[in-house]
Design an enzyme around this catalytic site. Structure first.
Site, mmCIF file in Angstrom:
data_model
loop_
_atom_site.group_PDB
_atom_site.id
_atom_site.type_symbol
_atom_site.label_atom_id
_atom_site.label_comp_id
_atom_site.label_asym_id
_atom_site.label_seq_id
_atom_site.Cartn_x
_atom_site.Cartn_y
_atom_site.Cartn_z
ATOM 1 N N LYS A 54 0.830 -1.201 0.000
ATOM 2 C CA LYS A 54 0.000 0.000 0.000
ATOM 3 C C LYS A 54 0.862 1.248 0.000
ATOM 4 O O LYS A 54 0.607 2.203 -0.735
ATOM 5 C CB LYS A 54 -0.956 -0.013 1.207
ATOM 6 C CG LYS A 54 -2.057 -1.073 1.067
ATOM 7 C CD LYS A 54 -2.830 -1.310 2.355
ATOM 8 C CE LYS A 54 -3.844 -2.448 2.170
ATOM 9 N NZ LYS A 54 -4.503 -2.835 3.434
ATOM 10 N N GLN A 98 -4.287 -1.241 9.690
ATOM 11 C CA GLN A 98 -4.227 -2.611 9.179
ATOM 12 C C GLN A 98 -4.745 -3.591 10.235
ATOM 13 O O GLN A 98 -4.302 -3.572 11.374
ATOM 14 C CB GLN A 98 -2.780 -2.947 8.773
ATOM 15 C CG GLN A 98 -2.632 -4.305 8.109
ATOM 16 C CD GLN A 98 -3.361 -4.407 6.779
ATOM 17 O OE1 GLN A 98 -3.314 -3.489 5.965
ATOM 18 N NE2 GLN A 98 -4.054 -5.507 6.557
ATOM 19 N N ASP A 121 -10.953 3.276 4.363
ATOM 20 C CA ASP A 121 -11.419 1.889 4.301
ATOM 21 C C ASP A 121 -12.947 1.805 4.247
ATOM 22 O O ASP A 121 -13.498 0.755 3.949
ATOM 23 C CB ASP A 121 -10.923 1.106 5.529
ATOM 24 C CG ASP A 121 -9.618 0.377 5.251
ATOM 25 O OD1 ASP A 121 -9.383 0.019 4.080
ATOM 26 O OD2 ASP A 121 -8.845 0.167 6.201
#
Ligand code: NAD
Length: 307
Positions: A54, A98, A121
């Site tokens: 990422k 994460q 997200d």
């Protein structure tokens, strides 16, 4: 039977990333550099690989990125502090925490502490609610990417019967909402659904988000349907390999070399009944990072009133 079309997620992800890079360049001309902060706790090898990808992709596309790595022993309070600092930073447009988090950290509290404006997200209840009510929102990356696959492959959604197997907050529920917004007739199935095959056989668009290798078998698929296979299941035994991939020489070479391979939630035999499908790997998977990048640029624009 016609040969089904393979929906190439790598190609579509590359296209989206090129668009994001162009947008980042246009924003740079206005003095704006979208920034993504990735918070990686502890040393989970898989998480490390995901986050590294990422960060690398952000930099390739001209976004600013910052990696924050609290230790495995971090407390909820300390994590809330990290998030508060990121919420306050003007150079950060997207915050990515994460998962999984160590068990002493209250993940729910933490995800709710992320500013909805920076929630790239799309997991914050405010964004879930906005999405549900059709307001501008940051949509979860994997489902948003699945819609891109359908649209960019000219697969009609409006009026189609879409059946989603799985009702998770990350995939099943949000993809159902997105398909509904695109005017599909959506049915959501799950572990308690009775006579699943009779439902899935109605699907013009079938989404498999279950987390079980080869779960969808040929008799569950309507001939000519489009299948989106979200599953990522690693298999390492010869017996399992033969169950899914007997006779696939290319896959066998890779399997022997690596000692494992990935199979989706759809049995490869079921793809043969479809009109189009996303392969595993190389289907839905690559879209997740691409859409994270797109969400970061979108968050940067939304926050500055540039949309
Ligand atoms: P999850 O475990 O949270 O949810 C699984 C769902 O499947 C549940 O809602 C459950 O009701 C349903 N289910 C389980 N058994 C069933 C049965 N026998 N019949 C019908 N439904 C059943 O999983 P998730 O987070 O949604 O992930 C699903 C899969 O997608 C996993 O393999 C995961 O690794 C993968 N995934 C991939 C990406 C990506 O490509 N980037 C992103 C997220 C998840």
């Amino acid at each position: 039977m016609m040969t089904p079309r393979i929906l190439d997620g790598n190609a579509i992800a590359a296209q989206i990333k090129a668009e994001v890079a162009a947008e980042a360049q246009a924003l740079a001309a206005k003095g704006v550099r979208p920034g993504l902060a990735a918070v990686l706790v502890g040393n989970v090898p898989a998480s490390e690989i995901y986050v590294r990808n990422k960060v690398r992709t952000s930099e390739q596309l001209g976004l600013y990125s910052d990696l924050i790595t609290p230790p495995e022993t971090v407390t909820t309070e300390e994590m809330l502090d990290v998030v508060a600092q990121l919420n306050a930073r003007d150079d950060i447009d997207g915050i990515l925490i994460q998962l999984p988090l160590p068990k002493q950290v209250n993940a729910k509290r933490l995800l709710e502490a992320v500013s909805p404006e920076k929630d790239v997200d799309g997991f914050h209840p405010v964004n879930v609610g906005r999405l549900q009510t059709g307001q501008p929102a940051l949509a979860p990356c994997t489902p948003a990417g699945m819609i891109e696959i359908l649209k960019r492959s000219d697969i009609p959604i409006a009026g189609q019967n879409a059946v989603v197997i799985g009702r998770s907050d990350i995939v099943g529920k949000p993809i159902s909402i997105l398909l509904l917004q695109e005017n599909a007739t959506v049915t959501i199935c799950h572990s308690k659904t009775r006579d699943l095959a009779s439902v899935t056989r109605n699907a013009d668009i079938l989404v498999a988000a279950i987390g079980r290798p080869g779960f969808v078998t040929p008799e569950m698929v309507k001939p000519g349907a489009t299948i989106l296979d979200v599953g990522i299941n690693r298999i390492s035994s010869r017996e399992e390999f033969d169950k899914y991939f007997a006779g696939d020489e290319k896959r066998e070479q890779a399997f022997l070399l690596k000692g494992s391979t990935i199979v989706g939630d759809v049995h490869p035999e079921a793809f043969k009944v479809a009109g189009a499908y996303t392969p595993v790997p190389g289907g839905v998977g690559p879209l997740t990072i691409a859409m994270l990048m797109a969400n970061t640029v979108r968050a940067a624009k939304l926050r500055r009133g540039l949309v």
